[in-house]
Design a protein around this motif. Structure first.
Motif, PDB file in Angstrom:
ATOM      1  N   GLN A   2      -6.071 -27.200  -0.128  1.00 58.47           N
ATOM      2  CA  GLN A   2      -6.556 -26.824   0.872  1.00 58.47           C
ATOM      3  C   GLN A   2      -6.219 -24.909   0.189  1.00 58.47           C
ATOM      4  O   GLN A   2      -4.387 -24.769   0.276  1.00 58.47           O
ATOM      5  CB  GLN A   2      -6.477 -26.602   2.249  1.00 58.47           C
ATOM      6  CG  GLN A   2      -7.434 -27.595   2.651  1.00 58.47           C
ATOM      7  CD  GLN A   2      -8.933 -28.173   2.909  1.00 58.47           C
ATOM      8  OE1 GLN A   2      -9.676 -26.893   3.150  1.00 58.47           O
ATOM      9  NE2 GLN A   2     -10.065 -29.804   2.195  1.00 58.47           N
ATOM     10  N   TYR A  33      -8.169 -13.178   9.071  1.00 62.19           N
ATOM     11  CA  TYR A  33      -9.504 -12.539  10.578  1.00 62.19           C
ATOM     12  C   TYR A  33      -9.085 -14.124  10.900  1.00 62.19           C
ATOM     13  O   TYR A  33      -9.130 -15.084  10.542  1.00 62.19           O
ATOM     14  CB  TYR A  33     -10.520 -12.632   9.920  1.00 62.19           C
ATOM     15  CG  TYR A  33     -10.779 -11.378   9.564  1.00 62.19           C
ATOM     16  CD1 TYR A  33     -10.416 -11.586   7.530  1.00 62.19           C
ATOM     17  CD2 TYR A  33     -11.582  -9.991   9.970  1.00 62.19           C
ATOM     18  CE1 TYR A  33     -10.688 -10.347   6.694  1.00 62.19           C
ATOM     19  CE2 TYR A  33     -12.189  -9.597   8.933  1.00 62.19           C
ATOM     20  CZ  TYR A  33     -11.247  -9.201   7.645  1.00 62.19           C
ATOM     21  OH  TYR A  33     -12.125  -8.302   6.938  1.00 62.19           O
ATOM     22  N   TYR A  35     -10.494 -16.361  13.921  1.00 62.04           N
ATOM     23  CA  TYR A  35     -11.665 -16.373  15.134  1.00 62.04           C
ATOM     24  C   TYR A  35     -12.310 -16.948  16.022  1.00 62.04           C
ATOM     25  O   TYR A  35     -10.972 -17.968  15.555  1.00 62.04           O
ATOM     26  CB  TYR A  35     -13.091 -16.590  13.989  1.00 62.04           C
ATOM     27  CG  TYR A  35     -13.836 -15.309  13.606  1.00 62.04           C
ATOM     28  CD1 TYR A  35     -13.318 -14.884  12.793  1.00 62.04           C
ATOM     29  CD2 TYR A  35     -14.646 -14.825  14.041  1.00 62.04           C
ATOM     30  CE1 TYR A  35     -13.568 -14.281  11.831  1.00 62.04           C
ATOM     31  CE2 TYR A  35     -15.402 -13.644  12.721  1.00 62.04           C
ATOM     32  CZ  TYR A  35     -14.489 -12.866  11.945  1.00 62.04           C
ATOM     33  OH  TYR A  35     -15.234 -11.748  11.072  1.00 62.04           O
ATOM     34  N   GLN A  37     -13.493 -20.272  18.342  1.00 59.18           N
ATOM     35  CA  GLN A  37     -15.270 -21.375  18.027  1.00 59.18           C
ATOM     36  C   GLN A  37     -15.148 -21.480  19.670  1.00 59.18           C
ATOM     37  O   GLN A  37     -14.279 -22.992  20.024  1.00 59.18           O
ATOM     38  CB  GLN A  37     -15.387 -21.807  17.206  1.00 59.18           C
ATOM     39  CG  GLN A  37     -17.117 -22.179  16.871  1.00 59.18           C
ATOM     40  CD  GLN A  37     -17.493 -23.037  15.842  1.00 59.18           C
ATOM     41  OE1 GLN A  37     -16.545 -23.518  15.460  1.00 59.18           O
ATOM     42  NE2 GLN A  37     -18.277 -23.074  15.208  1.00 59.18           N
ATOM     43  N   GLY A  40     -19.621 -26.387  19.671  1.00 61.23           N
ATOM     44  CA  GLY A  40     -21.439 -25.991  19.325  1.00 61.23           C
ATOM     45  C   GLY A  40     -21.611 -24.450  19.199  1.00 61.23           C
ATOM     46  O   GLY A  40     -22.900 -24.422  19.504  1.00 61.23           O
ATOM     47  N   GLY A  42     -21.458 -20.343  18.509  1.00 58.73           N
ATOM     48  CA  GLY A  42     -20.453 -19.152  17.378  1.00 58.73           C
ATOM     49  C   GLY A  42     -19.272 -18.908  16.929  1.00 58.73           C
ATOM     50  O   GLY A  42     -18.354 -19.202  17.535  1.00 58.73           O
ATOM     51  N   LEU A  43     -18.928 -18.095  16.262  1.00 56.75           N
ATOM     52  CA  LEU A  43     -17.670 -17.255  15.995  1.00 56.75           C
ATOM     53  C   LEU A  43     -17.657 -16.192  16.463  1.00 56.75           C
ATOM     54  O   LEU A  43     -17.917 -15.034  16.756  1.00 56.75           O
ATOM     55  CB  LEU A  43     -17.474 -17.302  15.050  1.00 56.75           C
ATOM     56  CG  LEU A  43     -17.062 -18.791  14.520  1.00 56.75           C
ATOM     57  CD1 LEU A  43     -18.148 -19.495  13.644  1.00 56.75           C
ATOM     58  CD2 LEU A  43     -16.325 -18.631  12.545  1.00 56.75           C
ATOM     59  N   LEU A  88     -10.034 -19.894  14.359  1.00 58.93           N
ATOM     60  CA  LEU A  88     -10.181 -20.417  12.581  1.00 58.93           C
ATOM     61  C   LEU A  88     -10.004 -19.278  12.454  1.00 58.93           C
ATOM     62  O   LEU A  88      -9.875 -18.158  12.913  1.00 58.93           O
ATOM     63  CB  LEU A  88     -12.004 -20.518  12.404  1.00 58.93           C
ATOM     64  CG  LEU A  88     -12.217 -20.673  13.173  1.00 58.93           C
ATOM     65  CD1 LEU A  88     -14.432 -21.390  12.981  1.00 58.93           C
ATOM     66  CD2 LEU A  88     -12.348 -22.788  12.730  1.00 58.93           C
ATOM     67  N   ASP A  92      -9.674 -12.623   3.145  1.00 68.27           N
ATOM     68  CA  ASP A  92     -10.714 -12.150   2.641  1.00 68.27           C
ATOM     69  C   ASP A  92      -9.776 -12.172   1.591  1.00 68.27           C
ATOM     70  O   ASP A  92      -8.967 -11.353   0.754  1.00 68.27           O
ATOM     71  CB  ASP A  92     -10.405 -10.793   3.302  1.00 68.27           C
ATOM     72  CG  ASP A  92     -11.771  -9.713   1.875  1.00 68.27           C
ATOM     73  OD1 ASP A  92     -11.645  -9.109   2.062  1.00 68.27           O
ATOM     74  OD2 ASP A  92     -11.568  -9.949   1.317  1.00 68.27           O
ATOM     75  N   LEU A 101     -15.952 -14.982   3.610  1.00 63.21           N
ATOM     76  CA  LEU A 101     -14.127 -15.352   4.470  1.00 63.21           C
ATOM     77  C   LEU A 101     -14.265 -16.876   3.576  1.00 63.21           C
ATOM     78  O   LEU A 101     -15.842 -17.601   3.667  1.00 63.21           O
ATOM     79  CB  LEU A 101     -14.331 -15.175   5.462  1.00 63.21           C
ATOM     80  CG  LEU A 101     -14.548 -13.731   6.162  1.00 63.21           C
ATOM     81  CD1 LEU A 101     -14.580 -13.336   7.375  1.00 63.21           C
ATOM     82  CD2 LEU A 101     -13.203 -12.502   5.629  1.00 63.21           C
ATOM     83  N   PHE A 103     -12.528 -19.672   5.218  1.00 65.12           N
ATOM     84  CA  PHE A 103     -11.730 -20.109   6.580  1.00 65.12           C
ATOM     85  C   PHE A 103     -10.795 -21.760   6.797  1.00 65.12           C
ATOM     86  O   PHE A 103     -11.533 -22.343   5.428  1.00 65.12           O
ATOM     87  CB  PHE A 103     -13.216 -21.211   7.399  1.00 65.12           C
ATOM     88  CG  PHE A 103     -14.007 -19.794   8.044  1.00 65.12           C
ATOM     89  CD1 PHE A 103     -14.931 -19.038   7.917  1.00 65.12           C
ATOM     90  CD2 PHE A 103     -13.220 -18.829   9.074  1.00 65.12           C
ATOM     91  CE1 PHE A 103     -15.120 -17.652   8.135  1.00 65.12           C
ATOM     92  CE2 PHE A 103     -13.826 -17.989   9.623  1.00 65.12           C
ATOM     93  CZ  PHE A 103     -15.161 -16.956   8.915  1.00 65.12           C
ATOM     94  N   GLY A 104     -10.451 -21.275   7.099  1.00 60.33           N
ATOM     95  CA  GLY A 104      -9.401 -22.673   7.249  1.00 60.33           C
ATOM     96  C   GLY A 104      -9.843 -24.111   8.088  1.00 60.33           C
ATOM     97  O   GLY A 104     -11.324 -23.575   8.424  1.00 60.33           O
ATOM     98  N   LYS A 105      -9.664 -24.956   8.192  1.00 54.35           N
ATOM     99  CA  LYS A 105     -10.404 -26.431   9.117  1.00 54.35           C
ATOM    100  C   LYS A 105     -10.276 -25.975  10.824  1.00 54.35           C
ATOM    101  O   LYS A 105     -11.258 -26.440  11.424  1.00 54.35           O
ATOM    102  CB  LYS A 105     -10.025 -27.519   9.046  1.00 54.35           C
ATOM    103  CG  LYS A 105     -10.500 -28.205   7.347  1.00 54.35           C
ATOM    104  CD  LYS A 105      -9.444 -29.618   7.500  1.00 54.35           C
ATOM    105  CE  LYS A 105      -9.586 -29.861   5.317  1.00 54.35           C
ATOM    106  NZ  LYS A 105      -9.742 -31.390   5.502  1.00 54.35           N
TER     107      LYS A 105
END
Lengths: 113, 115
Positions: A2, A33, A35, A37, A40, A42-43, A88, A92, A101, A103-105
């Motif tokens: 990854q 960045y 975030y 979540q 179910g 949004g971020l 998350l 960038d 972006l 993202f990680g898992k």
């Protein structure tokens, strides 16, 4: 492998305890960045780090960027039930473009009362 | 606080049908994005859009997909001839301007279920 690895994958913490989540990049970061979540949903934008050594805080959440290690950490102090969710990190890699972006898992955080 | 709004929240479609997902970005934002998240997997970038044209797209964003800003407020993602593997949560995002210092703000997503 990854590009962006988050650890741990999941974390169960007792309410009131501190915790740290890590995000490590295999490529040069131009911005990182964080975030949150909810399942179910949004971020929600938390923080953005641009330069090595930068540290930002918002309420009880602090994030740092280690440019040498290409790694960021998110630290929560005195965790509360409202901190539960999926954290998350998003990278960038574009060097300034209006690009997507990566993202990680994610890290699933559970706060036990 | 201004937010990105997405409709519908859940869309169920038969395989092979076309579907349009709608987004209203934050009003003074200039850059728009679509991402998807297949259940249990990570959020993946699809496409970015600026000044009425695609700025960047990922390898996922093939000819099956298209985006449009039909008026001054809406931003749409069209998926033609849907497949079972298109089932996912689709997120719209917007940012004030181009660049690494501008956070992308996400909507709550549309859950797309292909039957």
């Amino acid at each position: 492998s990854q590009e962006l690895e988050q650890s741990p994958q999941s974390l169960i913490v007792q309410e009131g305890k501190n915790l740290t989540i890590n995000c490590t990049s295999s490529k040069t970061l131009y911005g990182l960045y964080w975030y949150k979540q909810k399942y179910g949903e949004g971020l929600i934008f938390l923080m953005m780090l641009q330069k090595g050594g930068e540290e930002k805080s918002h309420e009880k959440i602090t994030a740092k960027l280690d440019e040498k290690k290409q790694q960021s950490s998110l630290h929560i102090t005195a965790s509360q039930p409202s901190h539960a969710g999926i954290y998350l990190c998003g990278a960038d890699y574009s060097g300034g473009g209006a690009d997507g972006l990566t993202f990680g898992k994610g890290t699933h955080l559970i706060i036990q009362p | 606080e201004p937010e990105v709004t997405q409709t519908p929240s859940h869309q169920v479609t038969q395989m092979g049908q076309e579907v349009i997902l709608r987004c209203v970005p934050i009003s003074n934002h200039l850059y728009f994005y679509w991402y998807r998240q297949i259940l249990g997997q990570k959020v993946e970038f699809l496409v970015s859009f600026y000044n009425n044209e695609i700025s960047e797209k990922s390898e996922i964003f093939d000819d099956q997909f298209s985006v449009e800003r039909p008026d001054g407020s809406n931003f749409t993602l069209k998926i033609r001839s849907t497949k079972l593997e298109d089932s996912a949560m689709y997120f719209c995002a917007s940012s004030p301007d181009r660049g690494r210092w501008q956070p992308q703000h996400f909507g709550d997503g549309t859950r797309l279920s292909i039957l």
